[in-house]
Design an enzyme around this catalytic site. Structure first.
Site, PDB file in Angstrom:
ATOM      1  N   ASP A 141       0.819  -1.222  -0.023  1.00 24.45           N
ATOM      2  CA  ASP A 141      -0.004  -0.056   0.063  1.00 24.45           C
ATOM      3  C   ASP A 141       1.006   1.401  -0.059  1.00 24.45           C
ATOM      4  O   ASP A 141       2.147   1.225   0.372  1.00 24.45           O
ATOM      5  CB  ASP A 141      -0.886  -0.055   1.249  1.00 24.45           C
ATOM      6  CG  ASP A 141      -2.216   0.800   0.963  1.00 24.45           C
ATOM      7  OD1 ASP A 141      -2.417   1.332   0.004  1.00 24.45           O
ATOM      8  OD2 ASP A 141      -2.561   1.194   2.072  1.00 24.45           O
ATOM      9  N   SER A 171      -7.585  -5.505  -5.256  1.00 21.45           N
ATOM     10  CA  SER A 171      -8.595  -6.028  -4.599  1.00 21.45           C
ATOM     11  C   SER A 171     -10.092  -5.782  -5.290  1.00 21.45           C
ATOM     12  O   SER A 171     -10.222  -5.206  -6.134  1.00 21.45           O
ATOM     13  CB  SER A 171      -8.810  -5.193  -2.872  1.00 21.45           C
ATOM     14  OG  SER A 171      -9.563  -3.943  -3.317  1.00 21.45           O
ATOM     15  N   ASN A 195     -10.981  -2.465  -5.124  1.00 22.35           N
ATOM     16  CA  ASN A 195     -10.286  -1.518  -6.177  1.00 22.35           C
ATOM     17  C   ASN A 195     -10.942  -1.470  -7.611  1.00 22.35           C
ATOM     18  O   ASN A 195     -10.653  -0.414  -8.273  1.00 22.35           O
ATOM     19  CB  ASN A 195      -8.858  -2.006  -6.349  1.00 22.35           C
ATOM     20  CG  ASN A 195      -7.899  -2.013  -5.058  1.00 22.35           C
ATOM     21  OD1 ASN A 195      -6.927  -2.723  -4.782  1.00 22.35           O
ATOM     22  ND2 ASN A 195      -8.291  -0.911  -4.116  1.00 22.35           N
ATOM     23  N   ARG A 216      -4.943  -1.843   9.004  1.00 19.23           N
ATOM     24  CA  ARG A 216      -6.119  -2.511   8.704  1.00 19.23           C
ATOM     25  C   ARG A 216      -5.758  -3.731   7.731  1.00 19.23           C
ATOM     26  O   ARG A 216      -4.777  -3.631   7.060  1.00 19.23           O
ATOM     27  CB  ARG A 216      -7.151  -1.346   8.090  1.00 19.23           C
ATOM     28  CG  ARG A 216      -6.500  -0.773   7.039  1.00 19.23           C
ATOM     29  CD  ARG A 216      -8.178  -0.002   6.384  1.00 19.23           C
ATOM     30  NE  ARG A 216      -7.807   0.851   5.411  1.00 19.23           N
ATOM     31  CZ  ARG A 216      -7.536   2.171   5.484  1.00 19.23           C
ATOM     32  NH1 ARG A 216      -7.437   2.754   7.041  1.00 19.23           N
ATOM     33  NH2 ARG A 216      -6.956   2.916   4.550  1.00 19.23           N
TER      34      ARG A 216
HETATM   35  C1  IPE Z   1      -5.447  -2.835  -0.004  1.00 18.75           C
HETATM   36  O1  IPE Z   1      -5.092  -1.423  -0.437  1.00 18.75           O
HETATM   37  C2  IPE Z   1      -5.465  -3.533  -1.519  1.00 18.75           C
HETATM   38  C3  IPE Z   1      -4.036  -3.687  -2.048  1.00 18.75           C
HETATM   39  C4  IPE Z   1      -3.053  -3.245  -1.576  1.00 18.75           C
HETATM   40  C5  IPE Z   1      -4.187  -4.172  -3.350  1.00 18.75           C
HETATM   41  P1  IPE Z   1      -6.127  -0.484  -0.324  1.00 18.75           P
HETATM   42  O2  IPE Z   1      -5.605   0.925  -0.486  1.00 18.75           O
HETATM   43  O3  IPE Z   1      -7.284  -0.366  -1.571  1.00 18.75           O
HETATM   44  O4  IPE Z   1      -6.791  -0.635   0.830  1.00 18.75           O
HETATM   45  P2  IPE Z   1      -7.719   0.810   1.616  1.00 18.75           P
HETATM   46  O5  IPE Z   1      -9.001   1.192   0.796  1.00 18.75           O
HETATM   47  O6  IPE Z   1      -7.084   2.011   1.959  1.00 18.75           O
HETATM   48  O7  IPE Z   1      -8.229   0.090   3.018  1.00 18.75           O
HETATM   49  C1  IPE Z   2      -1.465   0.324  -3.422  1.00 14.62           C
HETATM   50  O1  IPE Z   2      -1.448   1.622  -3.418  1.00 14.62           O
HETATM   51  C2  IPE Z   2      -1.861  -0.336  -4.890  1.00 14.62           C
HETATM   52  C3  IPE Z   2      -3.282  -0.749  -5.022  1.00 14.62           C
HETATM   53  C4  IPE Z   2      -4.241  -0.809  -3.961  1.00 14.62           C
HETATM   54  C5  IPE Z   2      -3.495  -1.196  -6.338  1.00 14.62           C
HETATM   55  P1  IPE Z   2      -2.576   2.604  -3.392  1.00 14.62           P
HETATM   56  O2  IPE Z   2      -3.037   3.084  -4.772  1.00 14.62           O
HETATM   57  O3  IPE Z   2      -3.794   2.078  -2.450  1.00 14.62           O
HETATM   58  O4  IPE Z   2      -1.804   3.937  -2.732  1.00 14.62           O
HETATM   59  P2  IPE Z   2      -2.532   4.967  -1.447  1.00 14.62           P
HETATM   60  O5  IPE Z   2      -2.963   3.960  -0.610  1.00 14.62           O
HETATM   61  O6  IPE Z   2      -3.728   5.542  -2.429  1.00 14.62           O
HETATM   62  O7  IPE Z   2      -1.311   5.841  -1.199  1.00 14.62           O
HETATM   63 MG    MG Z   3      -3.928   2.188  -0.600  1.00 16.40          MG
END
Ligand code: IPE
Ligand code: IPE
Ligand code: MG
Length: 256
Positions: A31, A76, A79, A205
């Site tokens: 993340d 996810s 996502n 989380r």
């Molecule tokens: C979790 O990250 C999913 C992945 C790393 C693929 P998210 O960025 O989607 O999670 P939330 O929404 O902050 O919980």
């Molecule tokens: C994780 O990084 C990658 C995916 C969930 C696909 P994020 O895109 O969630 O990055 P933040 O959480 O917005 O910084």
């Molecule tokens: Mg994220």
């Protein structure tokens, strides 16, 4: 117990890792790509692109250290609700990473696996993914599992439906349903439980990741954003894991 050490990279200090006590399964919630890009005034897509470098570093280091199973949360079920442009970018990045990294996988004897509702992936991703899975299926040093269009609740729903169908068709009787039957019907069917779960970016989380499989995992949260995650950060997490006492419900005295 004799302590042995591994040296994954010249500049990587793995001397504090006890190879007799390695986690059998590490899972990572990668993340922070978006925030990494934002901090630098760049597009989120650039953050995702840089995240792929951390993926390669982590995969290579894990294999060298001797980790048998590495599972990466790449996309996810939730996502899919991101802006279409970002979803498209992520899918394109996935195809190009698969094409590019097949060599890394072969050179390191790594088998690719995928979990999630894979039928929801765009055809191009699905095809490329299956191609790499097929081509690496005899590799044996480490299993790299990508969680794609993965959500633990969707996985559990799918499991419950499959088992119910088998009960309905008299393949399984409901009295015989136990934990091993559930394990056999999860997407993770061939993987051991998670020992160490790492999440980058400071969020504390689980976000619908491997809920069943992390029942007794050690959780490790780091503020490092995924594109900044290095092999040394991975080693730090493993060392911290090795310093914890896993009791599985027993008392400390029973463990030692
Ligand atoms: C979790 O990250 C999913 C992945 C790393 C693929 P998210 O960025 O989607 O999670 P939330 O929404 O902050 O919980
Ligand atoms: C994780 O990084 C990658 C995916 C969930 C696909 P994020 O895109 O969630 O990055 P933040 O959480 O917005 O910084
Ligand atoms: Mg994220």
């Amino acid at each position: 117990m004799v302590e042995t050490h591994v040296f994954a990279q010249d500049n990587l200090d793995t001397s504090k890792i006890n190879t007799n006590k390695l986690p059998k399964h590490i899972a990572i919630i990668m993340d922070g790509n978006g925030r990494w890009a934002k901090q630098k005034g760049l597009l989120r897509a650039i953050g995702h692109e840089n995240g792929t470098k951390s993926v390669r570093q982590t995969v290579e280091a894990s294999a060298k250290i001797g980790i048998e199973n590495l599972t990466l949360y790449a996309f996810s079920t939730e996502n899919w609700n991101r802006p279409k442009l970002e979803v498209d970018t992520l899918m394109k990045l996935l195809v190009s990473a698969l094409k590019k990294e097949i060599k890394t996988l072969q050179d390191n004897n790594i088998k690719l696996n995928a979990i999630g509702k894979l039928s929801n992936l765009p055809k191009k991703v699905f095809t490329e993914l299956n191609e790499v899975i097929e081509r690496t299926k005899d590799n044996s040093r480490m299993t790299l599992t990508l969680a794609l269009s993965y959500g633990s609740r969707e996985e559990l729903l799918n499991t419950i439906k499959e088992i119910s169908d088998k009960v309905k068709n008299n393949i399984i009787s409901s009295e015989n349903i136990d934990e091993s039957i559930i394990n056999e019907h999860l997407y993770t069917q061939n993987l051991p439980d998670v020992d160490l779960l790492i999440r980058t970016s400071g969020e504390q989380r689980i976000s619908n990741f491997l809920l069943w499989q992390i029942a007794y995992a050690e959780l490790y949260f780091t503020k490092v954003l995924w594109p900044d995650f290095t092999q040394q950060h991975l080693c730090d997490a493993i060392i911290e894991y090795q310093n914890r006492e896993r009791r599985f419900g027993k008392t400390s005295e029973q463990i030692s």
